[in-house]
Write a protein that holds these residues in place. Structure first.
Motif, PDB file in Angstrom:
ATOM      1  N   GLN A 120       0.830  -1.210   0.000  1.00  0.00           N
ATOM      2  CA  GLN A 120       0.000   0.000   0.000  1.00  0.00           C
ATOM      3  C   GLN A 120       0.861   1.256   0.000  1.00  0.00           C
ATOM      4  OE1 GLN A 120      -3.710   0.822   0.190  1.00  0.00           O
ATOM      5  NE2 GLN A 120      -3.456  -1.009  -1.054  1.00  0.00           N
ATOM      6  N   SER A 121       1.989   1.171  -0.704  1.00  0.00           N
ATOM      7  CA  SER A 121       2.875   2.332  -0.816  1.00  0.00           C
ATOM      8  C   SER A 121       3.892   2.092  -1.924  1.00  0.00           C
ATOM      9  CB  SER A 121       3.610   2.604   0.504  1.00  0.00           C
ATOM     10  OG  SER A 121       4.522   1.554   0.779  1.00  0.00           O
ATOM     11  N   GLY A 122       4.420   3.179  -2.435  1.00  0.00           N
ATOM     12  CA  GLY A 122       5.466   3.075  -3.451  1.00  0.00           C
ATOM     13  C   GLY A 122       5.540   4.345  -4.280  1.00  0.00           C
ATOM     14  N   LEU A 123       6.706   4.557  -4.867  1.00  0.00           N
ATOM     15  CA  LEU A 123       6.930   5.710  -5.738  1.00  0.00           C
ATOM     16  C   LEU A 123       7.662   5.237  -6.991  1.00  0.00           C
ATOM     17  CD1 LEU A 123       7.115   8.776  -6.417  1.00  0.00           C
ATOM     18  CD2 LEU A 123       9.240   8.816  -5.084  1.00  0.00           C
ATOM     19  N   ILE A 124       7.134   5.604  -8.150  1.00  0.00           N
ATOM     20  CA  ILE A 124       7.771   5.279  -9.429  1.00  0.00           C
ATOM     21  C   ILE A 124       8.112   6.593 -10.129  1.00  0.00           C
ATOM     22  CG2 ILE A 124       7.503   4.174 -11.680  1.00  0.00           C
ATOM     23  CD1 ILE A 124       5.449   2.277 -10.297  1.00  0.00           C
ATOM     24  N   ILE A 125       9.392   6.751 -10.455  1.00  0.00           N
ATOM     25  CA  ILE A 125       9.880   7.961 -11.117  1.00  0.00           C
ATOM     26  C   ILE A 125      10.334   7.577 -12.528  1.00  0.00           C
ATOM     27  CG2 ILE A 125      11.607   9.801 -11.090  1.00  0.00           C
ATOM     28  CD1 ILE A 125      11.766   9.459  -8.043  1.00  0.00           C
ATOM     29  N   ASN A 126       9.687   8.140 -13.519  1.00  0.00           N
ATOM     30  CA  ASN A 126      10.045   7.871 -14.903  1.00  0.00           C
ATOM     31  C   ASN A 126      10.944   8.995 -15.421  1.00  0.00           C
ATOM     32  OD1 ASN A 126       8.458   5.488 -15.074  1.00  0.00           O
ATOM     33  ND2 ASN A 126       6.624   6.723 -15.387  1.00  0.00           N
ATOM     34  N   ILE A 127      12.149   8.630 -15.835  1.00  0.00           N
ATOM     35  CA  ILE A 127      13.070   9.621 -16.400  1.00  0.00           C
ATOM     36  C   ILE A 127      12.737   9.780 -17.885  1.00  0.00           C
ATOM     37  CG2 ILE A 127      15.465  10.285 -16.758  1.00  0.00           C
ATOM     38  CD1 ILE A 127      14.688  10.038 -13.806  1.00  0.00           C
ATOM     39  N   THR A 128      12.241  10.941 -18.248  1.00  0.00           N
ATOM     40  CA  THR A 128      11.829  11.185 -19.626  1.00  0.00           C
ATOM     41  C   THR A 128      12.864  12.111 -20.276  1.00  0.00           C
ATOM     42  OG1 THR A 128      10.361  12.979 -18.902  1.00  0.00           O
ATOM     43  CG2 THR A 128       9.412  10.765 -19.093  1.00  0.00           C
ATOM     44  N   SER A 129      12.431  13.218 -20.841  1.00  0.00           N
ATOM     45  CA  SER A 129      13.364  14.161 -21.446  1.00  0.00           C
ATOM     46  C   SER A 129      12.621  15.429 -21.812  1.00  0.00           C
ATOM     47  CB  SER A 129      13.985  13.565 -22.715  1.00  0.00           C
ATOM     48  OG  SER A 129      14.782  14.530 -23.386  1.00  0.00           O
ATOM     49  N   ILE A 130      13.317  16.556 -21.723  1.00  0.00           N
ATOM     50  CA  ILE A 130      12.735  17.799 -22.219  1.00  0.00           C
ATOM     51  C   ILE A 130      12.449  17.670 -23.716  1.00  0.00           C
ATOM     52  CG2 ILE A 130      13.310  20.225 -22.727  1.00  0.00           C
ATOM     53  CD1 ILE A 130      14.495  20.422 -19.927  1.00  0.00           C
ATOM     54  N   ALA A 131      13.209  16.817 -24.406  1.00  0.00           N
ATOM     55  CA  ALA A 131      12.946  16.555 -25.828  1.00  0.00           C
ATOM     56  C   ALA A 131      11.590  15.916 -26.050  1.00  0.00           C
ATOM     57  CB  ALA A 131      14.043  15.653 -26.396  1.00  0.00           C
ATOM     58  N   GLY A 132      11.014  15.316 -25.002  1.00  0.00           N
ATOM     59  CA  GLY A 132       9.707  14.685 -25.119  1.00  0.00           C
ATOM     60  C   GLY A 132       8.549  15.664 -25.150  1.00  0.00           C
ATOM     61  N   TYR A 133       8.840  16.956 -24.968  1.00  0.00           N
ATOM     62  CA  TYR A 133       7.795  17.975 -24.986  1.00  0.00           C
ATOM     63  C   TYR A 133       7.658  18.631 -26.359  1.00  0.00           C
ATOM     64  CZ  TYR A 133       7.206  17.818 -19.929  1.00  0.00           C
ATOM     65  OH  TYR A 133       6.919  17.416 -18.651  1.00  0.00           O
ATOM     66  N   MET A 134       8.519  18.249 -27.297  1.00  0.00           N
ATOM     67  CA  MET A 134       8.495  18.892 -28.612  1.00  0.00           C
ATOM     68  C   MET A 134       9.088  17.942 -29.644  1.00  0.00           C
ATOM     69  SD  MET A 134      11.516  21.466 -27.431  1.00  0.00           S
ATOM     70  CE  MET A 134      10.767  21.505 -25.792  1.00  0.00           C
ATOM     71  N   GLY A 135       8.632  18.059 -30.870  1.00  0.00           N
ATOM     72  CA  GLY A 135       9.189  17.238 -31.936  1.00  0.00           C
ATOM     73  C   GLY A 135      10.449  17.877 -32.473  1.00  0.00           C
ATOM     74  N   LEU A 136      11.610  17.348 -32.109  1.00  0.00           N
ATOM     75  CA  LEU A 136      12.882  17.945 -32.502  1.00  0.00           C
ATOM     76  C   LEU A 136      13.371  17.357 -33.821  1.00  0.00           C
ATOM     77  CD1 LEU A 136      14.762  18.060 -29.084  1.00  0.00           C
ATOM     78  CD2 LEU A 136      13.544  19.912 -30.242  1.00  0.00           C
ATOM     79  N   PRO A 137      13.918  18.183 -34.696  1.00  0.00           N
ATOM     80  CA  PRO A 137      14.403  17.682 -35.983  1.00  0.00           C
ATOM     81  C   PRO A 137      15.552  16.697 -35.803  1.00  0.00           C
ATOM     82  CG  PRO A 137      15.175  19.937 -35.602  1.00  0.00           C
ATOM     83  CD  PRO A 137      14.182  19.627 -34.521  1.00  0.00           C
ATOM     84  N   TYR A 138      15.456  15.590 -36.518  1.00  0.00           N
ATOM     85  CA  TYR A 138      16.456  14.520 -36.497  1.00  0.00           C
ATOM     86  C   TYR A 138      16.560  13.833 -35.135  1.00  0.00           C
ATOM     87  CZ  TYR A 138      17.376  16.769 -40.895  1.00  0.00           C
ATOM     88  OH  TYR A 138      17.198  17.315 -42.145  1.00  0.00           O
ATOM     89  N   ARG A 139      15.612  14.141 -34.261  1.00  0.00           N
ATOM     90  CA  ARG A 139      15.454  13.407 -32.993  1.00  0.00           C
ATOM     91  C   ARG A 139      13.989  13.043 -32.790  1.00  0.00           C
ATOM     92  NH1 ARG A 139      18.241  16.417 -28.040  1.00  0.00           N
ATOM     93  NH2 ARG A 139      17.914  14.410 -27.034  1.00  0.00           N
ATOM     94  N   ILE A 141      12.121  10.418 -33.366  1.00  0.00           N
ATOM     95  CA  ILE A 141      11.766   9.143 -32.736  1.00  0.00           C
ATOM     96  C   ILE A 141      12.021   9.208 -31.232  1.00  0.00           C
ATOM     97  CG2 ILE A 141      12.231   6.664 -32.694  1.00  0.00           C
ATOM     98  CD1 ILE A 141      10.788   7.784 -35.233  1.00  0.00           C
ATOM     99  N   TYR A 142      13.145   9.786 -30.855  1.00  0.00           N
ATOM    100  CA  TYR A 142      13.454   9.952 -29.428  1.00  0.00           C
ATOM    101  C   TYR A 142      12.401  10.832 -28.748  1.00  0.00           C
ATOM    102  CZ  TYR A 142      16.145  10.937 -25.182  1.00  0.00           C
ATOM    103  OH  TYR A 142      16.544  11.056 -23.871  1.00  0.00           O
ATOM    104  N   SER A 143      12.074  11.960 -29.370  1.00  0.00           N
ATOM    105  CA  SER A 143      11.044  12.851 -28.817  1.00  0.00           C
ATOM    106  C   SER A 143       9.733  12.101 -28.634  1.00  0.00           C
ATOM    107  CB  SER A 143      10.827  14.053 -29.745  1.00  0.00           C
ATOM    108  OG  SER A 143      11.922  14.940 -29.723  1.00  0.00           O
ATOM    109  N   ALA A 144       9.364  11.296 -29.633  1.00  0.00           N
ATOM    110  CA  ALA A 144       8.089  10.576 -29.585  1.00  0.00           C
ATOM    111  C   ALA A 144       8.074   9.528 -28.475  1.00  0.00           C
ATOM    112  CB  ALA A 144       7.818   9.915 -30.930  1.00  0.00           C
ATOM    113  N   SER A 145       9.182   8.793 -28.305  1.00  0.00           N
ATOM    114  CA  SER A 145       9.213   7.746 -27.280  1.00  0.00           C
ATOM    115  C   SER A 145       9.166   8.338 -25.880  1.00  0.00           C
ATOM    116  CB  SER A 145      10.454   6.861 -27.443  1.00  0.00           C
ATOM    117  OG  SER A 145      11.650   7.581 -27.206  1.00  0.00           O
ATOM    118  N   LYS A 146       9.877   9.444 -25.670  1.00  0.00           N
ATOM    119  CA  LYS A 146       9.870  10.078 -24.353  1.00  0.00           C
ATOM    120  C   LYS A 146       8.559  10.817 -24.094  1.00  0.00           C
ATOM    121  CE  LYS A 146      13.931   8.922 -22.702  1.00  0.00           C
ATOM    122  NZ  LYS A 146      14.051   8.136 -21.437  1.00  0.00           N
ATOM    123  N   GLY A 147       7.994  11.416 -25.136  1.00  0.00           N
ATOM    124  CA  GLY A 147       6.699  12.072 -24.990  1.00  0.00           C
ATOM    125  C   GLY A 147       5.609  11.071 -24.653  1.00  0.00           C
TER     126      GLY A 147
END
Length: 267
Positions: A120-139, A141-147
């Motif tokens: 009845q307790s726990g914390l899960i922290i997912n490390i994403t990326s600021i790149a996941g907030y926007m579609g970056l050129p030539y990145r 796929i990375y942006s999409a997976s982190k988003g």
């Protein structure tokens, strides 16, 4: 009692910095690697785990529970970079990136939820990326997976609220780690229509990582989150302008923001 922490991808980079810092603060830390025998001098235990292999995930989680009787914090840190013109990245590499950055964390979360629900307790922290907030050129796929992982967390939080299990995202900017060396780089083809802009962008991306922030910033942020009773949905860690770029995306017209990105990458 000391809290027990599992960090996927804890053998290098951000994961290693988080693991060492939490160990210094008295946490019982288990990191993971696909090849733990290479990290015998680690300051915390390293277990074998491949986020794409559910058998290794189940075995690692079972080992921790057998040893400690509980699992308090899980940090989904294992990830992979990928660059290239989307048109030219092989489908197999796109799927492999999502297997690591998106389906991998899902596999880990599914493996730890029964124990956390039992506690009845726990914390899960997912490390994403600021790149996941926007579609970056030539990145893209990375942006999409982190988003995708960012959005998944939003849904998970609501589904887990009845079990006192917390979940949050931490989106880092550019940090001085070895992530660039581990990326999949679509080759710079001489006959590619993307050769010049992709080459210039690739060089710029690598410079950003080389001059990135101290990964200990992430360790400090993670400890603060662990000590927070009700973590927020999203956290961003990095240089001011990297974090501010997310604010700009919210307030600027789409085409204006797109123009800013293109100017930044000299496209």
């Amino acid at each position: 009692m000391s809290k027990v922490v599992l960090i996927t991808g804890g053998s290098s980079g951000i994961g290693k910095s988080i693991g060492e810092y939490l160990t210094e603060k008295g946490f019982i830390v288990y990191g993971t690697s696909r090849n733990p025998e290479n990290y015998k001098n680690s300051k915390f235990a390293i277990l074998e785990l491949d986020v794409k292999d559910t058998n290794t995930i189940r075995k690692a989680v079972a080992t921790i529970i057998d040893n400690e009787g509980k699992l308090d914090v899980v940090i989904n840190n294992a990830g992979a970079g990928i660059t290239g013109a989307i048109e030219e990245i092989p489908e197999a590499e796109i799927k492999a990136n999502f297997d690591t950055n998106f389906f991998g964390p899902i596999n880990v979360i599914k493996a730890v939820l029964p124990q956390m629900r039992k506690q009845q307790s726990g914390l899960i922290i997912n490390i994403t990326s600021i790149a996941g907030y926007m579609g970056l050129p030539y990145r893209g796929i990375y942006s999409a997976s982190k988003g995708a992982l960012e959005l998944l967390t939003e849904a998970f939080r609501m589904e887990l609220k009845d079990f006192n299990i917390k979940m949050t995202n931490v989106a880092p900017g550019d940090f001085a780690t070895n992530i660039a060396a581990g990326r999949y780089h679509a080759p710079l083809l001489d006959d590619s229509p993307y050769k010049k802009p992709y080459g210039n962008t690739l060089k710029l991306m690598n410079e950003h990582v080389d001059s990135g922030s101290d990964p200990n910033m992430m360790a400090y942020a993670v400890l603060k989150i662990i000590n927070t009773k009700n973590p927020k949905v999203h956290y961003k860690v990095g240089e001011f302008m990297q974090k501010f770029s997310i604010v700009l995306k919210r307030i600027l017209p789409d085409k204006m923001y797109e123009k800013l990105l293109m100017n930044h990458y000299k496209l």
